[in-house]
Design an enzyme around this catalytic site. Structure first.
Site, PDB file in Angstrom:
ATOM      1  N   ARG A   6       0.870  -1.258   0.019  1.00  0.00           N
ATOM      2  CA  ARG A   6      -0.228  -0.043   0.053  1.00  0.00           C
ATOM      3  C   ARG A   6       0.733   1.594  -0.145  1.00  0.00           C
ATOM      4  O   ARG A   6       0.504   2.484  -0.291  1.00  0.00           O
ATOM      5  CB  ARG A   6      -1.084  -0.077   1.152  1.00  0.00           C
ATOM      6  CG  ARG A   6      -2.006  -1.086   0.889  1.00  0.00           C
ATOM      7  CD  ARG A   6      -2.898  -1.419   2.228  1.00  0.00           C
ATOM      8  NE  ARG A   6      -1.849  -2.139   3.021  1.00  0.00           N
ATOM      9  CZ  ARG A   6      -2.263  -2.905   4.300  1.00  0.00           C
ATOM     10  NH1 ARG A   6      -3.504  -2.295   4.662  1.00  0.00           N
ATOM     11  NH2 ARG A   6      -1.615  -3.609   4.990  1.00  0.00           N
TER      12      ARG A   6
ATOM     13  N   LYS B 271       8.908  -1.757   3.293  1.00  0.00           N
ATOM     14  CA  LYS B 271       8.236  -0.995   4.196  1.00  0.00           C
ATOM     15  C   LYS B 271       9.103  -0.681   5.295  1.00  0.00           C
ATOM     16  O   LYS B 271       8.989   0.711   5.700  1.00  0.00           O
ATOM     17  CB  LYS B 271       6.802  -1.367   4.566  1.00  0.00           C
ATOM     18  CG  LYS B 271       6.197  -0.953   5.573  1.00  0.00           C
ATOM     19  CD  LYS B 271       4.682  -1.225   5.643  1.00  0.00           C
ATOM     20  CE  LYS B 271       4.303  -2.657   6.080  1.00  0.00           C
ATOM     21  NZ  LYS B 271       2.968  -2.792   6.225  1.00  0.00           N
TER      22      LYS B 271
ATOM     23  N   GLN C 264      12.597 -15.309   5.545  1.00  0.00           N
ATOM     24  CA  GLN C 264      11.298 -15.771   4.968  1.00  0.00           C
ATOM     25  C   GLN C 264      11.305 -15.546   3.659  1.00  0.00           C
ATOM     26  O   GLN C 264      10.883 -14.661   3.199  1.00  0.00           O
ATOM     27  CB  GLN C 264      10.242 -15.010   5.907  1.00  0.00           C
ATOM     28  CG  GLN C 264       8.628 -15.552   5.413  1.00  0.00           C
ATOM     29  CD  GLN C 264       7.654 -14.627   5.774  1.00  0.00           C
ATOM     30  OE1 GLN C 264       7.723 -13.489   6.106  1.00  0.00           O
ATOM     31  NE2 GLN C 264       6.598 -15.092   5.684  1.00  0.00           N
TER      32      GLN C 264
ATOM     33  N   THR D 189       1.721 -13.230   7.644  1.00  0.00           N
ATOM     34  CA  THR D 189       2.244 -13.126   9.067  1.00  0.00           C
ATOM     35  C   THR D 189       2.320 -14.487  10.143  1.00  0.00           C
ATOM     36  O   THR D 189       3.389 -14.709  10.685  1.00  0.00           O
ATOM     37  CB  THR D 189       1.542 -12.115   9.876  1.00  0.00           C
ATOM     38  OG1 THR D 189       0.180 -12.429   9.888  1.00  0.00           O
ATOM     39  CG2 THR D 189       1.805 -10.631   9.545  1.00  0.00           C
TER      40      THR D 189
ATOM     41  N   SER E 236       5.911  -5.874  15.190  1.00  0.00           N
ATOM     42  CA  SER E 236       5.745  -5.542  13.748  1.00  0.00           C
ATOM     43  C   SER E 236       6.697  -4.810  13.408  1.00  0.00           C
ATOM     44  O   SER E 236       6.772  -3.517  14.242  1.00  0.00           O
ATOM     45  CB  SER E 236       4.305  -5.019  13.310  1.00  0.00           C
ATOM     46  OG  SER E 236       3.557  -6.215  13.151  1.00  0.00           O
TER      47      SER E 236
ATOM     48  N   ASP F 212       6.535  -2.468  11.358  1.00  0.00           N
ATOM     49  CA  ASP F 212       5.907  -1.434  10.890  1.00  0.00           C
ATOM     50  C   ASP F 212       4.862  -0.615  11.973  1.00  0.00           C
ATOM     51  O   ASP F 212       4.197   0.314  11.433  1.00  0.00           O
ATOM     52  CB  ASP F 212       4.873  -1.480   9.636  1.00  0.00           C
ATOM     53  CG  ASP F 212       3.883  -2.555   9.756  1.00  0.00           C
ATOM     54  OD1 ASP F 212       3.814  -3.143  10.623  1.00  0.00           O
ATOM     55  OD2 ASP F 212       2.946  -2.312   9.025  1.00  0.00           O
TER      56      ASP F 212
ATOM     57  N   ALA G 257      35.485  39.753  -0.435  1.00  0.00           N
ATOM     58  CA  ALA G 257      34.288  39.387  -1.063  1.00  0.00           C
ATOM     59  C   ALA G 257      34.999  38.955  -2.381  1.00  0.00           C
ATOM     60  O   ALA G 257      36.085  39.217  -3.032  1.00  0.00           O
ATOM     61  CB  ALA G 257      33.808  40.782  -1.460  1.00  0.00           C
TER      62      ALA G 257
ATOM     63  N   SER H  14      39.635  41.680  -2.171  1.00  0.00           N
ATOM     64  CA  SER H  14      38.447  41.280  -3.022  1.00  0.00           C
ATOM     65  C   SER H  14      38.907  40.665  -4.512  1.00  0.00           C
ATOM     66  O   SER H  14      39.902  41.128  -4.914  1.00  0.00           O
ATOM     67  CB  SER H  14      37.437  42.384  -3.284  1.00  0.00           C
ATOM     68  OG  SER H  14      36.876  42.778  -1.814  1.00  0.00           O
TER      69      SER H  14
ATOM     70  N   ALA I 178      43.913  43.187  -4.274  1.00  0.00           N
ATOM     71  CA  ALA I 178      42.468  42.761  -4.630  1.00  0.00           C
ATOM     72  C   ALA I 178      42.707  42.478  -6.336  1.00  0.00           C
ATOM     73  O   ALA I 178      43.407  43.036  -7.002  1.00  0.00           O
ATOM     74  CB  ALA I 178      41.621  44.055  -4.798  1.00  0.00           C
TER      75      ALA I 178
HETATM   76  C1  UD1 Z   1      -1.796  -6.926  10.663  1.00  0.00           C
HETATM   77  C2  UD1 Z   1      -3.050  -7.913  11.102  1.00  0.00           C
HETATM   78  C3  UD1 Z   1      -4.066  -7.086  11.596  1.00  0.00           C
HETATM   79  C4  UD1 Z   1      -3.535  -6.002  12.391  1.00  0.00           C
HETATM   80  C5  UD1 Z   1      -2.338  -5.008  11.953  1.00  0.00           C
HETATM   81  C6  UD1 Z   1      -1.905  -4.019  12.942  1.00  0.00           C
HETATM   82  C7  UD1 Z   1      -2.672 -10.015   9.876  1.00  0.00           C
HETATM   83  C8  UD1 Z   1      -3.150 -10.915   9.040  1.00  0.00           C
HETATM   84  N1  UD1 Z   1      -3.345  -8.940  10.253  1.00  0.00           N
HETATM   85  O1  UD1 Z   1      -2.430  -6.508   9.326  1.00  0.00           O
HETATM   86  O2  UD1 Z   1      -5.069  -7.826  12.308  1.00  0.00           O
HETATM   87  O3  UD1 Z   1      -4.652  -5.078  12.821  1.00  0.00           O
HETATM   88  O4  UD1 Z   1      -1.358  -5.991  11.509  1.00  0.00           O
HETATM   89  O5  UD1 Z   1      -0.894  -3.161  12.307  1.00  0.00           O
HETATM   90  O6  UD1 Z   1      -1.478 -10.395  10.373  1.00  0.00           O
HETATM   91  N2  UD1 Z   1       5.146  -9.567   7.490  1.00  0.00           N
HETATM   92  C9  UD1 Z   1       6.149 -10.611   7.235  1.00  0.00           C
HETATM   93  N3  UD1 Z   1       6.102 -11.620   6.508  1.00  0.00           N
HETATM   94  C10 UD1 Z   1       4.839 -11.672   5.701  1.00  0.00           C
HETATM   95  C11 UD1 Z   1       3.737 -10.611   5.831  1.00  0.00           C
HETATM   96  C12 UD1 Z   1       4.163  -9.766   6.533  1.00  0.00           C
HETATM   97  O7  UD1 Z   1       7.210 -10.319   8.184  1.00  0.00           O
HETATM   98  O8  UD1 Z   1       4.529 -12.558   4.748  1.00  0.00           O
HETATM   99  C13 UD1 Z   1       5.522  -8.406   8.287  1.00  0.00           C
HETATM  100  C14 UD1 Z   1       5.214  -7.131   7.557  1.00  0.00           C
HETATM  101  O9  UD1 Z   1       6.726  -6.694   7.150  1.00  0.00           O
HETATM  102  C15 UD1 Z   1       4.885  -6.267   8.535  1.00  0.00           C
HETATM  103  C16 UD1 Z   1       4.198  -7.091   9.447  1.00  0.00           C
HETATM  104  O10 UD1 Z   1       4.606  -8.329   9.205  1.00  0.00           O
HETATM  105  O11 UD1 Z   1       5.955  -5.349   9.384  1.00  0.00           O
HETATM  106  C17 UD1 Z   1       2.696  -6.787   9.457  1.00  0.00           C
HETATM  107  O12 UD1 Z   1       2.091  -7.023   8.065  1.00  0.00           O
HETATM  108  P1  UD1 Z   1       1.052  -6.138   7.338  1.00  0.00           P
HETATM  109  O13 UD1 Z   1       1.335  -6.761   6.030  1.00  0.00           O
HETATM  110  O14 UD1 Z   1       1.309  -4.788   7.469  1.00  0.00           O
HETATM  111  O15 UD1 Z   1      -0.400  -6.593   8.042  1.00  0.00           O
HETATM  112  P2  UD1 Z   1      -1.468  -5.631   8.271  1.00  0.00           P
HETATM  113  O16 UD1 Z   1      -2.299  -5.661   6.987  1.00  0.00           O
HETATM  114  O17 UD1 Z   1      -1.066  -4.406   8.684  1.00  0.00           O
HETATM  115 CA    CA Z   2       0.870  -3.213   9.179  1.00  0.00          CA
END
Ligand code: UD1
Ligand code: CA
Length: 480
Positions: free
Chosen positions: A30, A37, A89, A95, A116, A118, A398, A423, A441
């Site tokens: 996104r 990210k 991974q 996740t 997380s 992020d 200058a 200058s 100068a």
């Molecule tokens: C996730 C949660 C959501 C929560 C939100 C809060 C899930 C399915 N949903 O959604 O319930 O409200 O966080 O911020 O978990 N990542 C990996 N490997 C992957 C996918 C993602 O390491 O295969 C990492 C991403 O880099 C990120 C974190 O996991 O740092 C969260 O992933 P993201 O895709 O941002 O989940 P959300 O859609 O925000």
């Molecule tokens: Ca997120």
């Protein structure tokens, strides 16, 4: 009666062993970015750096694991200096999959705290509270939640009872019913798991969802179904768990951090006018009674002393300023040292490697690079000083230019104490202008000037008396 010393109580309980896993493998669709990210910056640092720093306050760095995947090398490089471990991974299948991949790394632990990459504003104290709550509740899974005004895009928490910590499930937005979407308690994406039940049941996760991914959020219902205890704890400050899935969310986090930074500096005695216009990175330090005017940027590891004045539209990165320094409007200063009571600007440009002495004055449109100016020296107008070593109380007139580049190599210009450069002099390096020497100068100086001497290198002026009249008469003759 002699006091008998009691033997200290030996706890039979061994402390449970905690790891922290940071999910940082996702691409961040996104954000519509080529860059991972978690490397996007807020407050002047990659988001992941904040999460790693918080994690390292709660457990030893040796027990912190970042799960990386998308652009793994770049992500690793960005935080490798912090001493943590990495789990790869590849591919990234959600996740839940991120935790599947970390199974071997986490095998030796009793519990894992999942963060997380992020969610950068999370306080380490909040992590500790969640850990303690998890232990007190003897839960298999503990979820950090928050109540927010706009729960859109977050997973929602279904509690078993309105009052009570037990959770039934986490519903992702895509699957939520209209009624569930009304719920304002959201999943922060931060959890604590007991390692044994996590890995006993994690293989039961499916990919029956919009993105065909393994969702860690599904572990809640799975564990409940298996008779395990799943609980939630609500964060006191919902802002601390805000994620950053879009550029707008990123900007909101950045603004929040910087507002906090300004508030902290003001608390320490710094005056900041219109703080919402200033961009001050988290690591920056500023001494008391310094005044910061609107639209100033202080970046990187900049350190500013006390009693300084930083005027509008100046951008300082990685600079060190003494006390009482006055930066006038519009200066651009990079990786340089500016000693006490120096005055720069308006519109001075210091490129990296300058050392500006005490009480030096540098004025409008003076550019310097890798140059040292001794105490009390002045270069007030329109000059270029590159690769130069300038002593004390030197006056650079200058328009003076150090010609430091011959097209192939850079050369040094040395100007000794007390010298006076008139200058518009061009000083062709390598060159040494001696102590108290003068340069006339308009000179193009190509050879050293000894101490106390005058260097002059320009053609003599000739005045042609009556020239204007003579020319006019000549023109008249021609036309007649
Ligand atoms: C996730 C949660 C959501 C929560 C939100 C809060 C899930 C399915 N949903 O959604 O319930 O409200 O966080 O911020 O978990 N990542 C990996 N490997 C992957 C996918 C993602 O390491 O295969 C990492 C991403 O880099 C990120 C974190 O996991 O740092 C969260 O992933 P993201 O895709 O941002 O989940 P959300 O859609 O925000
Ligand atoms: Ca997120």
């Amino acid at each position: 009666m002699p006091k008998t010393r009691k033997s200290p109580k030996v706890s039979t309980e061994t402390r449970p062993k905690f790891a922290i896993a940071i999910m940082a493998a996702g691409k961040g669709m996104r954000l519509k970015s080529r860059h991972p990210k978690v490397l996007h910056q807020v407050g002047g640092k990659p988001m992941l750096a904040y999460v790693v720093a918080a994690a390292s306050r709660v457990v030893p760095v040796a027990d912190v694991y970042a799960i990386i995947g998308y652009e793994a090398d770049r992500v690793r490089d960005a935080v490798s200096g912090m001493g943590i471990n990495f789990v790869l991974q590849e591919p990234q299948r959600g996740t839940g999959h991120a935790l599947m991949v970390a199974r071997d790394a986490l095998a030796g632990y009793d519990h894992v705290i999942v963060l997380s990459g992020d969610v950068p504003l999370l306080w380490w104290q909040t992590i500790e509270q969640l850990r303690d709550f998890h232990l007190a509740e003897k839960a298999a899974m503990t979820i950090l939640t928050a109540e927010v005004a706009d729960p859109q895009h977050y997973g929602r928490i279904l509690r078993r009872r309105a009052a009570g910590p037990e959770v039934q499930a986490i519903v992702e937005e895509g699957k939520a019913t209209a009624a569930e979407r009304e719920l304002r308690e959201i999943n922060s994406g931060i959890y604590v798991f007991a390692v044994k039940p996590l890995y006993r049941y994690i293989d039961r996760l499916g990919t029956d969802n919009k993105h065909k991914e393994y969702y860690l959020t599904d572990m809640a219902a799975l564990l409940v179904k298996a008779g395990e205890r799943v609980v939630a704890s609500m964060a006191a400050d919902p802002h601390a768990v805000l994620g950053s899935n879009t550029r707008a969310e990123l900007a909101a986090l950045d603004a929040r951090l910087r507002a906090w930074k300004c508030a902290d500096l003001m608390q320490q005695g710094v005056t900041i006018y219109y703080p919402h216009t200033c961009v001050i990175d988290m690591e920056v330090e500023v001494g008391a009674d310094t005044v910061i005017e609107p639209y100033v940027q202080l970046l990187g590891r900049t350190r500013v002393g006390a009693d300084c004045r930083l005027q509008s539209y100046s951008v300082l990165s990685d600079c060190e300023l003494g006390d009482g320094v006055w930066i006038k409007p519009g200066c651009v200063l990079e990786t340089s040292r500016i000693r006490s009571r120096a005055q720069l600007g308006p519109y001075t440009h210091l490129r990296p490697g300058c050392d500006i002495g005490e009480e030096v004055h540098m004025g409008n449109f003076v550019e310097a690079k890798k140059s040292k100016l001794g105490r009390g020296s002045k270069a007030n107008h329109l000059s270029y000083l590159g690769d130069s070593v300038i002593g004390q109380n030197v006056n650079v007139g200058a328009g003076t230019i150090t010609c430091n580049y011959d097209g192939q190599r850079k050369h040094q210009t040395v100007i000794e104490d007390g010298a006076f450069i008139g200058s518009d002099a061009t000083l062709v390096a390598p060159l040494r202008i001696g102590k108290n020497a003068y340069v006339a100068a308009g000179s193009s100086i190509t050879e050293d000037v000894p101490d106390e001497a005058l260097g002059i290198a320009r053609s003599r002026q000739a005045n042609k008396e009556g020239w204007v009249k003579q020319r006019a008469e000549a023109a008249k003759k021609e036309s007649s």
